[in-house]
Each structure stands twice: as C-alpha cells, then as structure tokens.
Design an enzyme around this catalytic site. Sequence first.
Site, PDB file in Angstrom:
ATOM      1  N   THR A  95       0.854  -1.187   0.000  1.00 59.93           N
ATOM      2  CA  THR A  95       0.000   0.000   0.000  1.00 59.93           C
ATOM      3  C   THR A  95       0.884   1.230   0.000  1.00 59.93           C
ATOM      4  OG1 THR A  95      -1.889  -0.999   1.090  1.00 59.93           O
ATOM      5  CG2 THR A  95      -1.621   1.362   1.364  1.00 59.93           C
ATOM      6  N   LYS A 170      -7.860   2.867  -3.353  1.00 60.91           N
ATOM      7  CA  LYS A 170      -7.715   2.506  -1.939  1.00 60.91           C
ATOM      8  C   LYS A 170      -7.924   3.738  -1.043  1.00 60.91           C
ATOM      9  CE  LYS A 170      -5.791  -0.527   1.202  1.00 60.91           C
ATOM     10  NZ  LYS A 170      -4.642  -1.012   1.931  1.00 60.91           N
ATOM     11  N   LYS A 238      -3.404   9.588   7.888  1.00 58.00           N
ATOM     12  CA  LYS A 238      -2.571   9.872   6.711  1.00 58.00           C
ATOM     13  C   LYS A 238      -3.359   9.610   5.425  1.00 58.00           C
ATOM     14  CE  LYS A 238      -0.149   6.911   4.936  1.00 58.00           C
ATOM     15  NZ  LYS A 238       0.594   5.654   4.826  1.00 58.00           N
TER      16      LYS A 238
END
Lengths: 295, 295, 295, 295
Positions: A95, A170, A238
Amino acid sequence: MEIGFLGLGIMGKAMAVNLLRHGFKVTVWNRTLSKCEELAAEGASIGETPAAVIKKCKYTIAMLSDPSAALSVVFDKDGVLEVICDGKGYIDMSTVDPDTSLKISEAIEHKGGYFLEAPVSGSKKPAEDGQLVILAAGKKELYEEIIPAFDVLGKKSFYLGQVGNGAKMKLVVNMIMGSMMNAFSEGLCLADRSGLNCQTLLDVLDLGGIANPMFKMKGPTMLQSSYSPAFPLKHQQKDMRLALALGDENAVSMPVAAAANEAFKKARSLGLGDLDFSAVYEAVKVAEGSASGTK
Amino acid sequence: MEIGFLGLGIMGKAMAVNLLRHGFKVTVWNRTLSKCEELAAEGASIGETPAAVIKKCKYTIAMLSDPSAALSVVFDKDGVLEVICDGKGYIDMSTVDPDTSLKISEAIEHKGGYFLEAPVSGSKKPAEDGQLVILAAGKKELYEEIIPAFDVLGKKSFYLGQVGNGAKMKLVVNMIMGSMMNAFSEGLCLADRSGLNCQTLLDVLDLGGIANPMFKMKGPTMLQSSYSPAFPLKHQQKDMRLALALGDENAVSMPVAAAANEAFKKARSLGLGDLDFSAVYEAVKVAEGSASGTK
Amino acid sequence: MEIGFLGLGIMGKAMAVNLLRHGFKVTVWNRTLSKCEELAAEGASIGETPAAVIKKCKYTIAMLSDPSAALSVVFDKDGVLEVICDGKGYIDMSTVDPDTSLKISEAIEHKGGYFLEAPVSGSKKPAEDGQLVILAAGKKELYEEIIPAFDVLGKKSFYLGQVGNGAKMKLVVNMIMGSMMNAFSEGLCLADRSGLNCQTLLDVLDLGGIANPMFKMKGPTMLQSSYSPAFPLKHQQKDMRLALALGDENAVSMPVAAAANEAFKKARSLGLGDLDFSAVYEAVKVAEGSASGTK
Amino acid sequence: MEIGFLGLGIMGKAMAVNLLRHGFKVTVWNRTLSKCEELAAEGASIGETPAAVIKKCKYTIAMLSDPSAALSVVFDKDGVLEVICDGKGYIDMSTVDPDTSLKISEAIEHKGGYFLEAPVSGSKKPAEDGQLVILAAGKKELYEEIIPAFDVLGKKSFYLGQVGNGAKMKLVVNMIMGSMMNAFSEGLCLADRSGLNCQTLLDVLDLGGIANPMFKMKGPTMLQSSYSPAFPLKHQQKDMRLALALGDENAVSMPVAAAANEAFKKARSLGLGDLDFSAVYEAVKVAEGSASGTK
C-alpha cells in the site's frame, strides 16, 4: 508458474504460502532471512537479494510494509532495477501513495520491464484465506498474465487502468471508512450521553440498512476502550490527508471527510496515533473529567 | 388476542394484514374509510372513530404519518383520550420526536391508560414481511403483554426504558446513516473526478469491511441520478437537526454530523428536499456547469 | 547604503522607488527590461542579470511573484548562487512556502552568503506608502544590518527566528483571514435569506467589536458581486491547504479552518479560482436557480 | 420627555443614568428596590411595579437580563400588560430570541400599545459612555418618537423593519463573532505548536487587514488562560445554535459556523461554559497531557 516474492511480513508470508499450496513455484526474499526459512519449509526457494529473485523469475510480486520499503527494494543496491528487463513483470501489492507508485513504475518501464500496482483491501485473515480484494492498475497484459496468482490470493481482482488508480481507489475507500468510523463514534457518544444503552445501539444498527462488518467487529471493542491496532489511527489519518489532497488537486469539496480528518488529528494530538483507528472514539468522548482518563 | 389498529397507510396496512394473517382479531380505523374496507376483506372489523376502536379493544396500535397526525388521533374530537382508561394499552409506532411522544404519553397516563412508544426501523418491504425492528419504550408491562404482536410485526423488538428513548434511538441511527450517506457521496464524487470508475468503486466497497445494504441499494440509483423518495431528504435533514439538538442538550460535540447536516441543508437550498436523501450526492457534485444540470 | 533589487512587479517597483526616494543607491534587475528603465528614470542603476546585481551590491532584496520565480533567480544560469559569497546578504521578500524558503536558504549559506526570508503583509497601496508589515526570519545579523531599508519599506518589521518562521507566520495570518472571510460570507447570506438588509449588516459590523478593514473594504464589493482579484481565491485556498498541512505536521486539529478550506475548494470547483478570494461568497450563496447565475 | 425604565442591572443602570444626565425625566423600577434608590439619588422617580411605571409614562424602556425576565415583567401580576393601552409605547432593549420578542409584541399590540424591540450591541463601557449600537425593529412611529432617547444611549441606531429583525441581526453578528473567535483560537494554537511566538502573532494581526478590537482585547488574556466572563461561552454557543436554526428555516448552509458551534459544544463538555467565550481556545488546545490542565 514460477513467481518471485519480496517481503514476508504478516501479509506477504500468508500470500506466499497460499501460492505454494496452490502449486506455484515460489522464490522468496526477505530483509531478515529467518522468515525465508519458514517459507522454505513449505517448499519455497530462497533468493539472496531482490535482484537475484528478479533474475530468476519472470514474475515477481512485492508486499512491503510502506513506501520507503517499497522504494528501497527497487532502487537500492542489489535491487529490482539492476536486473529488471524486457519480458519481466513486477507486481507491487504494497500500500503506497500514487506518487511512489508512479516513481517505481517509471523506473521499471524505463528498463523495459512491465509494472502493475496492486494494493489490496483486507488484512491478515483474508490474506491467509485467499480472500483479499485486489486493486490492480498498470500494464494490462501483465494483469492478464498474473490472474492465476491473483485468483489464489484474492476473492476478486479489479483492473483499474493506469498506474496510480489502484492507490487512488484505496484512498477513496479508506476515506469513506474513516468518515464512517467518526459517524459511528459520534453516534455511540450521543447514545451514551442521552441515556441510551450503547450495546443496544450496536444491536439495532446490526439489524438495519447500514449494518456492516466494521461496526459489528469494532463496536464491542470500542465499548471496552480496547484498541489493539489492526489499522493504526495515524495511518488512517494519513490516508484521509492523502484523499483530501487528491480532492484538492481535482477541486472536490469534501466537508464531511475534512471534519473526520480533523477529528483524527485531534486524536493524534491526544496521543492515540499508534492505537487502532477506532480509538478516535476516545477523542469524541473527551469531556470534563474524562480527558485524563483516556490515556 | 384482539387489537385495535389506527392508521392504514403503506406501513400500517401491511402491519395490520400481518396481524390478521397470524390469527389476531383486528379492529381498524383510518381517516379515509376506503382503506378500512380493504382490511375488512382480510377479516378486520371496522371502527368508526379512534375512540370507538379504543373502546372496543384492550390494546390499540397506531401507525400515523407524522407528529401532527399522531397528536390528532389522540387529542381531537372522538379521539383516543376521550375513552382511554385504566387497563387499556396504547402503542404508538409512528415516527415522532421525543417531545411529541412525551406529550401523548402524559395525556394517556393521566387518564389511567398505559402507553408505549414503538417507532420502527424498516420501510414497506420489511413491514410486509414482518421483518421490522421495533424500538419500544414506556410502560414495561405493556411491552411484555404486546410481545405476541411485535413477534408478528418484526424480526426483533427492543425495550429501551422510559418514553422518549425509542425516538432518541431512532435519531441516533438516522444521524449515523445521514453522515454515512454524505461520506459515500463524497467518495463517489472523488472517485469520479479522479478518473476512477464509480461502478467499480461500488463493487470494491461491496466486497470489503464497510459493505452495507444502503450502499448496495442506493449506489446504483445515485449513479443514474435517480432519486425516487424512499426517505425524503428534508426528513433526513430534520432528523440530523433533531439529533444535533439532542447533542446540544447533552453537550456532545459532533463535527462530522454537523458537516453532514450542512450538506443536507445545501441540498435543500438547491431544491432537492423532496427527493430521496441520497440526492445529497447532487449537492456534493455541484460544480461549474453542473449546477443547473442537477435540476 | 547600496541595495540590489530583483523583481519589479507591482510590489517590487513600489518598494524600489521608496528606497530610491529615501536616498538609497539601488541597482535593479527585472526579467523584462522595460520595467528597469522606469526605475532608472528615478535614479536606479540597472543590472544585466541577478548575478550582476549580487556582484555589485552587498545587500540584495528579491520580490518575486511566486516560489518558482524565487527559485529561478537563485538557481538558474546567471543567478544569485553563481556569485553569492561570504559577506553578502540576500533578503527574499517574496511570499513562498517554508520548504522553498529553506531550500534557498541552504543553498546560499552553503556558499557563505547570509540569508533572510522576509515576506510582507500588505499589498500595492501599503507598498507604495512604505506601510508594509515585514515578517523576517533567518540570519539575525543580516536583519539588524538591513533595518534601515525595512524602516523605509514598512511600518513595522518583526524578527521571527529561524528560516521558515516568516512563511509560517504568514500562513497562520492568512488561515485566520480565510476563515473570517467564510464566516463573513455565511453571515451576509444568512442576513439576506432571513429578510435583513445586507448593507445594514455591514454598517452594524463596522460599529462593533469585530469591525476590521477587510469587512469594510470587501463587504460593499461583495454585495455587488464584484471580485476584481486583489488576492486570488486559488492562492487563498492554497494557503489554507498549506496551513492545514502545517497543522497536520504538528497534530493541531483545526475544524473551522478545514471547513473554510472545503468552501474555498467548492468555490474553485465552481470556476471562481481566479477571482478575488471574497468570491467564496458566491459559493456560499449557491442555491436553486442561483447556481447558473453565479457564472 | 418622560421615560419609564424597567431593569437596573449593569446595563440598565448605566443607560438610565445617561438619560437623567441628559435632562430626561425618568421613572425607574427594578425587582430589587435598592437599585432604584441609587437612581433616585440621580433624580429619578420610583415606580412600585412595572404596571405603575407604564401607567405614569408614555414611553417605557425595558432592559432585562434574559428572555424569562423580559416575559415576566410583561405577563406577570402587576406587569406591563395590565395597563398598556392605546397611545403608550414599550421599547424592549433586552437581548431575547425572535420568538420571545414576537410573543411580547403581539400581546402589547393586542392591547393597543406600540412595541419596539431594540437589542443593543456593546456592553458595560459603551452603555456608560452612551456609545451603544441600537438594533430597533417594530412600530416605525415609535422608533421615530423615541430617537431623542436613542441619541443619548447610543452612538448609532438602526431601524430594521418588522419585529424579530432586531433579534435576528444580533444573531447574525454574534454568529460571525463566534466563528472568528474559533479561527483566532485555531491560529494561536497553530502558531504555538509550530514554534512561533503567540504575542508576535497578536502584534502582526493588529497591524493588518483583519485587525479588530476583539482580537486586540481578548488575545492577551487568552494567552494568559484568563477567561473572566464578559460574554459567557454558553451564551455564545446558544447564539450560534439559534443562528444555525435561523439558517435551517431558510435553507442556508453554514459549514464554518456549524464547525465553530461544535467547537463551542466541545468546550461546554469540558466544563468551560461559564467562562468567557474566548475560553474555546482551551478546547482547541486540548492535547496529550494538557487536557487535565485545562480545568
């Protein structure tokens, strides 16, 4: 089919084991060697360096912990870039943010290699069960060739077009998730302060149109102020920040996500960043006499 | 068991039919008489007025469209209050605010009657299928006596304590729902403007930890800008407002719900109040050249 | 005292003229030469390149339009870096982000030069009148030596410590300003829709405890939907974003600024980015029938 | 000109004294009699009851502490309503919500009296100095007749049209003020956590385009965490709530005000409601280790 595999953390190890058990030949590499030996016991070969793995295998999957690790295996000494070449495919399932993904993509294609970013939705359990959701983007041909592996690793894979789209998808999903977690926390706090029973609220929610696995799984632990980090709050925050930045680029106003982001920041300022992202509930609850109790 | 039933709208009719089919003797009343005849065909008796129904039945259920209708059948001429007395139970399953519920409760108890508020979660289909979720509050004994009817009407009923708690629980649930709908709308808009496919986002969401019936049902119609009102936006916004007011009373800060509420207000100002609450997506999408296209 | 001056835009020209009129010897450079000649008529010398100016003068002030221009005069061919050396001072009064400022600072100090960042608060009129507010940070000795020039350019200068603090202070001020502009816009819109006279609101505000020059100056033009760009909305929104990012680094939750930032983003999406930042009022006002009218 | 005056709190006493000193004949009433004697020493007559004052004077001004006191002097025994009649004017300068104002207005006009609501902007000092800003609404003729008194009490009076507009105007102003206080608090907190000096921020703000008396007066005390209540936070939050409710009625979306309101609610939940409204700064600052320190 022979596959290289870089990175044997919780996720990577489970994925590599799945490939082995479904008949793939797998050559693994990991920064700490002991992890490789566990895989060797399952039938894996061991590569000495990322470069050695790439050299040996036509396709190599990477599953690293964060952007800096993802960049390191590609650009450092004995890294992917030293040997990648025409005819070889590199699939990064870590990721990372869209920029990191693009940087890796460009470097590899410049050497003639094929690149696919393929972050996943799902954590340890789905990884072990081959039930991940795979968000692939980049070289279409590579996607089609690697499908047999994706079929083993996930319950579903998507091809999303150009590199960056996997990371973006995502971010969008995690942004919705983060806002929902805040809405859920506000609802629990409102119920509690209004004299309602929070466990009953969980039961009611679970029977209605907004019932979802996250509420069902996190609700009970939140009521116990238990925040063992499945997904750390600072990482969720984040992702909210990166999603808002993506919105900024495209002039998309997202006031609910922005409010949720500020709540996560408040939680960070209260020292909750390393706990599970559901710990934002503690920040929502902070009130006279309770503040000190949250720590 | 003999039960009176006031109000034969979409919900009330389905509920009364269910009671009849499960062997209850039901006496119905409705402001427009024709609806009663449909029920008579299923075996119901007909009461001329709310008072006549109360007089005949030990237990009477009301399912009215809004607070003013709920107040009217109780307080107006030939209303509930004229005949309610010791030993009779009145169960109001309409969706009303806590204050309205309290007002009805006090009037009925003052006459010696028993009162239960019991708003439901679920709309037409669950009502027909006897799959409602019932949020009951008020006289505990009455709750226990009426359980056989609740078992027919719903898949689950909760007893939540004092009158007002049923209405409050519904507000909390709807507040979470409204914030989620905004998060969902922002996510769809972000995906679209970032070059991602919105249908793919729906597919990804439906496979993950935040998958829920609302996203699954509303997502596809939102992508078609189709907003046939299952739950009108202006009612959703009113519930957000009432939930925020409940938070105000109890000093609960809910910044995400407040941001969502302002988005619903923006949608109202754009003339979307009578559409389904998912039409807030149109307000989120408003941009240069698109604004006029939303109407 | 001899001073070099790089950049003769609206601000730079006014500032250089002030220095000349107060007896400083000034050597100017500007990307387009014609601007230099205007200054020569006031007594300035002309430098062919930034490097030539630095070579000639012990102190050089730069006033460029944006970060890329600020970087260009330093790092490009014939730029500041080629000749800056021990004993020379470079004072960048352009408005740039902390990172750009730091990058320039490091490069110049690496060559032995002294650096001061000194962004200003105030636009054309205060520049002409020598009434700027100067936010200086960096080399303390250089600040003290250049004070005679600052005394001519501004009504007040501050020394804020290490490089980056000038830029940060400006972001904080602009963030407060952006939130205030939104609060003002919401108030005007609320007054208007509630049947109050907006001009009267301006009069009332101007007599009370929150009276300020911005409301006084922008209010009347906003009521006329006149948005000649003194400070473009897209720049204001960029400063909100940078201020929120600064808050992110330091775990400061700023929900009001975040809501204001999203409103500015909505305004950008409506095509208002190049107008004055007070045009956010148009985004606040958008409603049924008005949306298309805003463009 | 003879004027009745009901209510001799801090504000009322200062106003009545001003009227006396400018040659008005004043008859005062106050719930606690001792206050009246102070005014008698300045030349005032004393009325035994509100009704007695109304009976004696053609014009009566009221300056009560809150809506319940404002209602009480009108509707209770020996109150205004008992004697108000055709030809008499009643001017309520208390700060009340639009609904309270309308209720008083209707009762008085029903008896044939004239009514003006006239809330003021400004507190003790401006009241003593005759420098209030008066927001009058209601009977136009009464406004014109009472101007000589307004000229003594305030530096400026506005006639805003129908009853309710005075209260609404005050809500709009206070809403802007509350959002500004939050923006200011966020800015101070951001400055502090970013390593800037907060006193310097105050100095910079005071020299720029958003300089205003509130920042100048409240800033220094906020930095000392000193919150002696000039305007209690819970009243500011109530005004935010009422302003947002006014926006709700008129479908005005106000996300910045809504975020500010939630911050004030958070401050209330931290036990800061009775302090000055600038204490919202403490809620903004709450962070790890600081939370317990705020109380």
